[in-house]
Design a protein around this motif. Sequence first.
Motif, PDB file in Angstrom:
ATOM      1  N   LYS A 162      34.025  38.546  34.007  1.00 23.34           N
ATOM      2  CA  LYS A 162      33.977  37.811  35.280  1.00 23.34           C
ATOM      3  C   LYS A 162      33.303  38.655  36.359  1.00 23.34           C
ATOM      4  CE  LYS A 162      37.702  37.036  37.962  1.00 23.34           C
ATOM      5  NZ  LYS A 162      39.049  36.534  38.260  1.00 23.34           N
ATOM      6  N   HIS A 164      32.457  39.530  40.296  1.00 18.44           N
ATOM      7  CA  HIS A 164      32.708  39.412  41.733  1.00 18.44           C
ATOM      8  C   HIS A 164      31.445  39.931  42.408  1.00 18.44           C
ATOM      9  CE1 HIS A 164      36.939  39.732  40.266  1.00 18.44           C
ATOM     10  NE2 HIS A 164      37.143  38.847  41.200  1.00 18.44           N
ATOM     11  N   ASP A 193      33.627  34.666  40.305  1.00 17.71           N
ATOM     12  CA  ASP A 193      34.600  34.589  41.399  1.00 17.71           C
ATOM     13  C   ASP A 193      33.945  35.063  42.700  1.00 17.71           C
ATOM     14  OD1 ASP A 193      36.692  34.588  43.126  1.00 17.71           O
ATOM     15  OD2 ASP A 193      37.922  36.026  42.032  1.00 17.71           O
ATOM     16  N   GLU A 219      35.506  30.398  40.344  1.00 21.68           N
ATOM     17  CA  GLU A 219      36.804  30.644  40.995  1.00 21.68           C
ATOM     18  C   GLU A 219      36.645  30.817  42.507  1.00 21.68           C
ATOM     19  OE1 GLU A 219      38.951  33.652  38.842  1.00 21.68           O
ATOM     20  OE2 GLU A 219      39.913  34.410  40.636  1.00 21.68           O
ATOM     21  N   GLU A 220      37.373  30.061  43.280  1.00 21.50           N
ATOM     22  CA  GLU A 220      37.492  30.247  44.729  1.00 21.50           C
ATOM     23  C   GLU A 220      36.160  30.393  45.464  1.00 21.50           C
ATOM     24  OE1 GLU A 220      39.942  33.606  45.763  1.00 21.50           O
ATOM     25  OE2 GLU A 220      40.223  32.906  47.806  1.00 21.50           O
TER      26      GLU A 220
HETATM   27 MG   LIG Z   1      40.083  35.715  42.305  1.00 21.41          MG
END
Ligand SMILES: [Mg+2]
Length: 234
Positions: A162, A164, A193, A219-220
């Motif tokens: 994932k 970021h 995310d 995500e978000e």
């Molecule tokens: Mg998160």
Amino acid sequence: MKISDIEVRCCRRLPEAFDAGAFRTGDFSAFQFLAVTMKTDEGLSATTFGFAGRSAEGAGKLIADTLRPFMLGRDPRDREKAWHEFRTADRWWGHLPIYGYGPFDTLQWLLSAEAAGQPLYKYLGAYREDVPVYGSSMILSKPEDYAKEALRAKAEGLKAYKLHTPGKDLEEDLEAHRLVREAVGPDFTLMSDPVSTFNLEQAIRFGRALEALGYYWYEEPLYDEDVHALRELT
Ligand SMILES: [Mg+2]
């Protein structure tokens, strides 16, 4: 059985990768953590960790002053009672950080399972014997860094990765997602995310691009209180 001792330790971890993310959130310290150990009068002991935002000393002091006395003397198996009473106590001028209670709930579960002579997953009902694990990036300096890290995660046997991304430049963030997909191939599971980076239009554009790249979840993308934009997405 009663909780007889609680130890709260303040921890700081500073991998170089955190520094690269500072430009997004301001020039302050890296993430910090608490390690919490709970002991019982019957000789059981469990340890877990919790988030501490940007100040383990601050969070640790608050938790030691409020949650520690709240928990001492309770039976760790009375988890639901503790949670409901904590909610009321917290509303009446506790106001702990939202991450404060989590480790204490985990510790009560761990001690309950230990008291029952079972590993926690058996105590919970043991639906499965193993779970897939994914790697999760910090904010990295360059798009290529994500591709390198994803390859490392894959080589280490993790089942997914994932990202970021920094959230400063949408095209650069997308480039990181593209490079990772190219690096790991079409069959490796990838997630994204952005951590509340986008407005509605950006969120939709970015999400469509991720869909084309075969990302598994998104995500978000929006702030959680952006209710009007969230309503548009549902
Ligand atoms: Mg998160």
